[in-house]
Design an enzyme around this catalytic site. Structure first.
Site, PDB file in Angstrom:
ATOM      1  N   GLU A  43       3.600   4.142   6.138  1.00  0.00           N
ATOM      2  CA  GLU A  43       2.356   3.379   6.003  1.00  0.00           C
ATOM      3  C   GLU A  43       1.351   4.175   5.171  1.00  0.00           C
ATOM      4  OE1 GLU A  43       0.999   0.731   5.768  1.00  0.00           O
ATOM      5  OE2 GLU A  43       0.203  -0.045   7.655  1.00  0.00           O
ATOM      6  N   ASP A  44       0.523   3.465   4.433  1.00  0.00           N
ATOM      7  CA  ASP A  44      -0.484   4.129   3.607  1.00  0.00           C
ATOM      8  C   ASP A  44      -1.600   4.736   4.449  1.00  0.00           C
ATOM      9  OD1 ASP A  44      -1.431   1.608   4.380  1.00  0.00           O
ATOM     10  OD2 ASP A  44      -1.980   0.964   2.373  1.00  0.00           O
ATOM     11  N   ASP A 103      -5.674   2.646  10.431  1.00  0.00           N
ATOM     12  CA  ASP A 103      -7.107   2.475  10.667  1.00  0.00           C
ATOM     13  C   ASP A 103      -7.302   2.112  12.147  1.00  0.00           C
ATOM     14  OD1 ASP A 103      -9.820   2.021  10.177  1.00  0.00           O
ATOM     15  OD2 ASP A 103      -9.519   0.088   9.253  1.00  0.00           O
ATOM     16  N   LYS A 128      -7.226   7.362   9.919  1.00  0.00           N
ATOM     17  CA  LYS A 128      -8.666   7.209  10.171  1.00  0.00           C
ATOM     18  C   LYS A 128      -8.846   7.135  11.686  1.00  0.00           C
ATOM     19  CE  LYS A 128     -10.606   4.282   6.725  1.00  0.00           C
ATOM     20  NZ  LYS A 128     -11.001   2.883   6.430  1.00  0.00           N
ATOM     21  N   ARG A 161      -5.083   0.187  -6.834  1.00  0.00           N
ATOM     22  CA  ARG A 161      -3.810   0.753  -6.371  1.00  0.00           C
ATOM     23  C   ARG A 161      -3.258   1.750  -7.373  1.00  0.00           C
ATOM     24  NH1 ARG A 161      -2.012  -2.318  -1.977  1.00  0.00           N
ATOM     25  NH2 ARG A 161      -2.342  -4.551  -2.080  1.00  0.00           N
ATOM     26  N   ASP A 221      -5.553  -0.381  -1.838  1.00  0.00           N
ATOM     27  CA  ASP A 221      -6.365  -1.296  -2.640  1.00  0.00           C
ATOM     28  C   ASP A 221      -7.677  -1.705  -1.985  1.00  0.00           C
ATOM     29  OD1 ASP A 221      -5.119  -2.938  -0.582  1.00  0.00           O
ATOM     30  OD2 ASP A 221      -5.808  -4.663  -1.741  1.00  0.00           O
ATOM     31  N   GLY A 274       0.777  -1.242   0.000  1.00  0.00           N
ATOM     32  CA  GLY A 274       0.000   0.000   0.000  1.00  0.00           C
ATOM     33  C   GLY A 274       0.802   1.282   0.000  1.00  0.00           C
ATOM     34  N   PHE A 325     -14.491   3.296   2.969  1.00  0.00           N
ATOM     35  CA  PHE A 325     -13.427   2.471   2.415  1.00  0.00           C
ATOM     36  C   PHE A 325     -12.661   3.246   1.348  1.00  0.00           C
ATOM     37  CE2 PHE A 325     -11.037  -0.998   0.688  1.00  0.00           C
ATOM     38  CZ  PHE A 325     -10.669  -1.649   1.843  1.00  0.00           C
TER      39      PHE A 325
END
Ligand code: IMP
Ligand code: MG
Length: 179
Positions: A98-99, A102, A130, A164, A158, A43, A151
């Site tokens: 990190e992408d 969460d 998030k 992606r 992805d 990611g 989402f």
């Protein structure tokens, strides 16, 4: 592909501008340190690439791959290391890229794993945060953008290995994953 997106949150232009700001701050904060940028596959690849292009001090690049999601949209709570670091990080200053953070379960596990390697420091840079869904007490040093609880896909992120390659970040239409 684009018709599956409900709303575009960040255009490519907005992303690259913000990533440059993060890179400038990181370059400044890590002056004189032994920086190792650790991208979390897959990611973070687009974010990590744009970030390191804009970092103006020496840095090593390494990657790890972990799995927590399978093909579902919910975290499983189980984190597996699929690919470990290539190089020894003892005494180095680690910046985990990190992408999206969460629940925080993945990074909390990963940090514990890396802490055993005697790095000089370990910090996190996340393109997206998030916060609403956080369950663990995680200190994310650098955040690109706060995002709502929906989402998210695009720019490396992805859904079931798709989207992606979108150059922007958007919210996926719920009907795409609620099938
Ligand atoms: P956490 O362990 O719940 O913080 O989840 C972290 C990982 O889940 C991230 O690195 C992403 O790969 C994935 N993830 C979390 N939220 C989303 C999302 O909205 N879209 C796609 N992947 C996500
Ligand atoms: Mg990830």
């Amino acid at each position: 592909m684009k018709q599956d997106i409900q709303e575009i949150l960040f255009s490519e232009e907005v992303l690259t501008k913000r990533i440059k700001e993060l890179a400038d701050k990181i370059s400044n904060d890590y002056k004189g340190k032994d920086l190792v940028v650790v991208g979390i596959l897959k990611g973070s690849v687009l974010f990590a690439a744009e970030l390191i292009k804009n970092i103006s001090i020496h840095c090593e690049i390494d990657f790890m791959a972990v799995s927590s999601y399978g093909n579902s949209t919910e975290t499983s709570g189980v984190v597996r290391i699929l690919k470990d670091l290539d190089n020894n990080i003892e005494g180095k200053d680690i910046l985990v890229v990190e992408d999206i953070v969460d629940t925080g379960v993945t990074l909390t596990y990963l940090l514990k794993y890396l802490e055993a390697r005697k790095a000089n420091s370990i910090e996190i840079v996340a393109l997206l945060n998030k916060q609403a869904r956080r369950v663990s007490n995680l200190d994310v040093r650098y955040v690109g953008f706060e995002v709502p609880d929906g989402f998210i896909v695009g720019y490396g992120i992805d859904y079931a290995e798709k989207y992606r390659n979108l150059p922007f970040i958007g919210i996926l239409k719920p009907e795409v994953y609620e099938k």
